[in-house]
Design an enzyme around this catalytic site. Structure first.
Site, PDB file in Angstrom:
ATOM      1  CE  LYS A 102       5.265  34.786  30.618  1.00 32.91           C
ATOM      2  NZ  LYS A 102       4.886  35.633  29.507  1.00 32.91           N
ATOM      3  CB  CYS A 137       0.317  79.400  24.785  1.00 32.02           C
ATOM      4  SG  CYS A 137       0.392  81.028  25.548  1.00 32.02           S
ATOM      5  CB  CYS A 183      -1.873  83.666  29.454  1.00 25.29           C
ATOM      6  SG  CYS A 183      -1.426  83.288  27.751  1.00 25.29           S
ATOM      7  NE  ARG A 235       3.903  29.685  22.365  1.00 23.67           N
ATOM      8  CZ  ARG A 235       2.623  29.880  22.661  1.00 23.67           C
ATOM      9  NH1 ARG A 235       2.022  30.968  22.271  1.00 23.67           N
ATOM     10  NH2 ARG A 235       1.962  28.991  23.363  1.00 23.67           N
TER      11      ARG A 235
HETATM   12  S1  IVH Z   1      10.320  29.445  29.031  1.00 24.12           S
HETATM   13  C1  IVH Z   1       7.824  25.688  27.787  1.00 24.12           C
HETATM   14  N1  IVH Z   1      11.314  31.724  29.756  1.00 24.12           N
HETATM   15  O1  IVH Z   1       6.374  33.443  27.642  1.00 24.12           O
HETATM   16  C2  IVH Z   1       7.977  27.088  28.107  1.00 24.12           C
HETATM   17  N2  IVH Z   1       9.401  31.762  28.353  1.00 24.12           N
HETATM   18  O2  IVH Z   1       3.687  32.633  28.360  1.00 24.12           O
HETATM   19  C3  IVH Z   1       9.177  27.640  27.542  1.00 24.12           C
HETATM   20  N3  IVH Z   1       8.665  34.008  27.727  1.00 24.12           N
HETATM   21  O3  IVH Z   1       5.780  31.807  24.690  1.00 24.12           O
HETATM   22  C4  IVH Z   1       9.256  29.084  27.739  1.00 24.12           C
HETATM   23  N4  IVH Z   1      10.242  35.093  28.812  1.00 24.12           N
HETATM   24  O4  IVH Z   1       7.897  33.158  24.694  1.00 24.12           O
HETATM   25  C5  IVH Z   1      10.344  31.120  29.064  1.00 24.12           C
HETATM   26  N5  IVH Z   1      12.362  33.650  30.446  1.00 24.12           N
HETATM   27  C6  IVH Z   1      11.394  33.053  29.765  1.00 24.12           C
HETATM   28  C7  IVH Z   1      10.445  33.787  29.033  1.00 24.12           C
HETATM   29  C8  IVH Z   1       9.439  33.091  28.341  1.00 24.12           C
HETATM   30  C9  IVH Z   1       9.182  35.202  28.024  1.00 24.12           C
HETATM   31  C10 IVH Z   1       7.489  33.771  26.885  1.00 24.12           C
HETATM   32  C11 IVH Z   1       7.650  32.618  25.936  1.00 24.12           C
HETATM   33  C12 IVH Z   1       6.351  31.892  25.945  1.00 24.12           C
HETATM   34  C13 IVH Z   1       5.495  32.740  26.812  1.00 24.12           C
HETATM   35  C14 IVH Z   1       4.583  31.863  27.627  1.00 24.12           C
END
Ligand code: IVH
Length: 677
Positions: free
Chosen positions: A119, A430, A415, A140
């Site tokens: 993530k 220093c 010092c 987003r």
């Molecule tokens: S899947 C329907 N995969 O996390 C969900 N999201 O907390 C589709 N994010 O807004 C997202 N890494 O931008 C997915 N490997 C990953 C991710 C990821 C980061 C973010 C994403 C989303 C947020 C949700």
């Protein structure tokens, strides 16, 4: 103006596809296929042809990534399909619950196949490609309406303006995360700190702040990256049936896909992946805050559907936070090797991303004042990778009623010498020089360090206790320890073996050559490269130490500032005394350059063509490349008879095979580190 001939048109098209190919190898595969200068040459040729025939410029030409005019503002843009968020979980139980619900929803007793990925902690965007062309990039936002950031996204070199290959759907919306790689983030903040400019609190803010620049020229300078993670709309052509198949297709289209992604089976597979990635977390080149488990099969996803704003088929399993709050119990000041005063917040101990943190840097007094940190304050502390934890900001609402503003000292806390604020620098120093015990400790630690004299068996703690016990007071004294074995054996935790180790390490360091010695002396402005250039140019200490300003500036990359600093060093009486003590040490090799190609020799790979391939675990490819170049190697992208060495990481493929066929020397990553780092 001339009219273009078919040859011109062909030339332009060939250059564009060649440049796109090299962009892909460099920015997506991390595996450059040509040298930077050759790339620049191709780019210049294309620019010149386009200047000659402006009618042939197309928006998807690699020269058109950075638009000419800054925007007035960002336009709102609705997503056809909402961009959802993820359900978060923090424990194995929550994962088991999630998997149980998935199996229930699918009325299945079989283990579920999950696509698993890190993530990433960045900014989610949706890239819309129409018939293979990037037409729009939207953040987003609130999930339904985002902002049009096409102009900024086009500057990210790894994002294709045109999808590679053919048979692209009429419209496809590729969603993913834009992030700021950690190394570039740290460099950005270090530069900002040195210039007294505003830093970003974390890579996520840096990514968002850089993307939301109205002037794309600024975004273009910010090293942003993109990784795919999900799919939005898809019109036309047959859609792949699973996330993993889609990922393969996107790789063919040259969309950047995170290499850490995998497919696993059931809870056990998910957990093993979670743990494996956690072990790697500190070494990853980007920040992650957990892993995401997603049901791989798309028709299964459809069966499962959504709850509120999150799909039932996915879950984020978070790691311990990298940013946590705690309180400041004291603000101390550390004095470094160069006399720089660094304020450090002593904290009520707190677990940050799995590590107990008790101190965090405040960088310098200007930063401390900007962040308005006081003893007693609640602060947000952050740790990323193996970087020193830092205080990000105070939590003002929680400030106790009585606190005192922190006033920087006017004398050195170690010092008592006066503190000076050199003009044009943000750090206070220093003025005690090597008479200050803290600077002395720093100087000795630097002298013995791996990249300097590389004295085995002499860690930071031991240096400190040798100084404290009066065994040493300068670097020259290290060499008299050889006669003090009996006394050393009386020190705490110093057995026969560790003393022998220490003395052997000290003895061996006499073999280091002039370039290591020069770097080890810690002369201001003389880093490893400058030391090497000086050693190569002057060949002996004698010639170097007698050179005047003009002669010094004769060495590569030595300007007036470096020359001045060297002259100051040679003039200083304490330095002269230490050098004359060092000159009495028998068999020392430091006074001239070492031409032989040993590990500690100057450039053991001078003129050797080296190819890096596969995935390196301990180093980034850029680090490996920089190291090879500093050893004199020419780093190339393809293996041929002329290749002298191949460094093959994990999953090395065709290049490794070719090297083996041609009988080229091959080292794996561990072998490379062992021999050359
Ligand atoms: S899947 C329907 N995969 O996390 C969900 N999201 O907390 C589709 N994010 O807004 C997202 N890494 O931008 C997915 N490997 C990953 C991710 C990821 C980061 C973010 C994403 C989303 C947020 C949700």
């Amino acid at each position: 103006m001339n009219n273009p001939t078919p040859t011109h048109l062909k030339q332009i098209n060939t250059l564009r596809s060649e440049i796109q190919q090299h962009n892909y190898s460099y920015h997506v595969l991390d595996d450059p296929t040509i040298a930077d200068v050759e790339y620049d040459k191709l780019f210049k040729q294309l620019l010149e042809l386009e200047k000659q025939f402006p009618d042939l410029i197309t928006p998807d030409s690699p020269t058109q990534r950075v638009g000419a005019t800054p925007l007035d503002g960002f336009i709102k843009c609705a997503h056809k399909e909402p961009m959802l968020s993820l359900e978060n979980g923090f424990s194995d139980n929550e994962l088991e619950e999630f998997d149980r619900r998935v199996r229930e929803g699918l009325a299945s007793t079989k283990d579920v196949v999950y696509a698993v990925e890190p993530k990433l902690d960045g900014v989610a965007v949706s890239l819309v490609y129409e018939s293979g062309k990037l037409v729009r990039a939207v953040t987003r936002g609130d999930g339904r309406v985002g902002e049009d950031v096409t102009v900024g996204v086009r500057t990210i070199n790894s994002v294709p303006l045109n999808l590679f290959g053919s048979n692209h759907p009429q419209l496809v919306e590729i969603r993913g995360e834009i992030f700021f790689p950690l190394k570039e983030f740290n460099i950005f903040n270090e530069n900002a700190l040195a210039n007294g400019e505003k830093t970003f609190a974390n890579p996520r803010n840096a990514a968002a702040g850089s993307l939301r620049q109205l002037d794309p020229k600024i975004t273009a300078k910010r090293a942003l990256k993109f990784y795919f993670h999900s799919l939005g709309e898809w019109i036309g052509e047959a859609k792949p049936q699973s996330h993993s198949l889609l990922t393969n297709l996107l790789k063919e289209w040259r969309i950047p896909v995170c290499q850490e992604g995998a497919v696993v089976v059931g809870v056990a597979g998910c957990l093993a992946y979670y743990k494996k990635l956690e072990a790697k977390r500190d070494g990853l080149p980007y920040e992650i805050d957990g892993v995401v488990y997603k049901v791989d099969n798309f028709s299964d996803r459809q069966k499962l559907g959504f709850v509120a704003r999150a799909p039932r088929w996915a879950m984020a399993h978070k790691y311990a936070a990298r940013e946590v709050t705690t309180t400041v119990s004291a603000i101390d000041i550390q004095v470094g090797r160069t006399g720089a005063l660094t304020p450090v917040a002593r904290l009520v101990p707190v677990n940050v991303g799995g590590v107990m943190v008790t101190n965090a840097t405040l960088h310098n007094f200007q930063e401390l004042a900007r962040k308005e940190v006081r003893v007693g304050d609640w602060v947000m502390v952050r740790r990323a990778g193996d970087v020193i934890p830092e205080v990000v900001r105070i939590i003002r609402e929680k400030r106790p009623r009585v606190t005192k503003e922190f006033i920087p000292p006017t004398t050195c806390p170690v010092c008592d010498a006066a503190v000076v604020w050199p003009q044009g620098e943000v750090v206070a120093r220093c003025s005690g020089g090597l008479s200050c015990p803290a600077q002395r400790l720093g100087a000795i630690k630097h002298f013995v360090a791996r990249r300097a004299m590389d004295i085995d068996g002499l860690g930071d703690k031991l240096v400190a206790s040798l100084l404290e016990k009066g065994f040493i007071s300068s670097i020259a004294d290290l060499y008299s320890l050889v006669e003090k074995k009996a006394e050393l054996l009386k020190m705490e935790r110093m057995g026969e073996k560790s003393v022998d180790n220490l003395l052997a390490g000290i003895n061996a360091s006499r073999k280091r050559d002039l370039s290591h010695f020069l770097f080890a002396l810690g002369i201001k402005e003389v880093g490893e490269t400058t030391a090497r250039n000086l050693a190569r140019h002057f060949k002996t200490w004698e010639r170097l130490s007698q050179a005047d300003q003009e002669a010094l500036q004769g060495a590569a990359d030595v300007g007036s500032v470096v020359a001045e600093s060297l002259l100051n060093f040679f003039r200083e009486p304490h330095n002269q005394e230490v050098i004359s003590q060092l000159q009495l040490i028998e068999d020392s090799n430091w006074w001239q350059v070492e031409e032989s190609a040993t590990t500690h020799g100057a450039r053991p790979l001078e003129g050797v063509t080296v190819v890096l391939t596969g995935t390196l675990e301990k180093l980034t490819r850029q680090q490996a490349k920089a190291r090879l170049e500093s050893l004199g190697a020419k780093v190339s992208g393809s293996v041929s008879k002329r290749t002298g060495l191949v460094v093959a990481g994990e999953k090395a493929g065709s290049k490794l095979k070719k090297a083996q066929e041609l009988g080229v020397n091959v080292l794996d990553e561990a072998g490379f580190i062992d021999k050359y780092l």
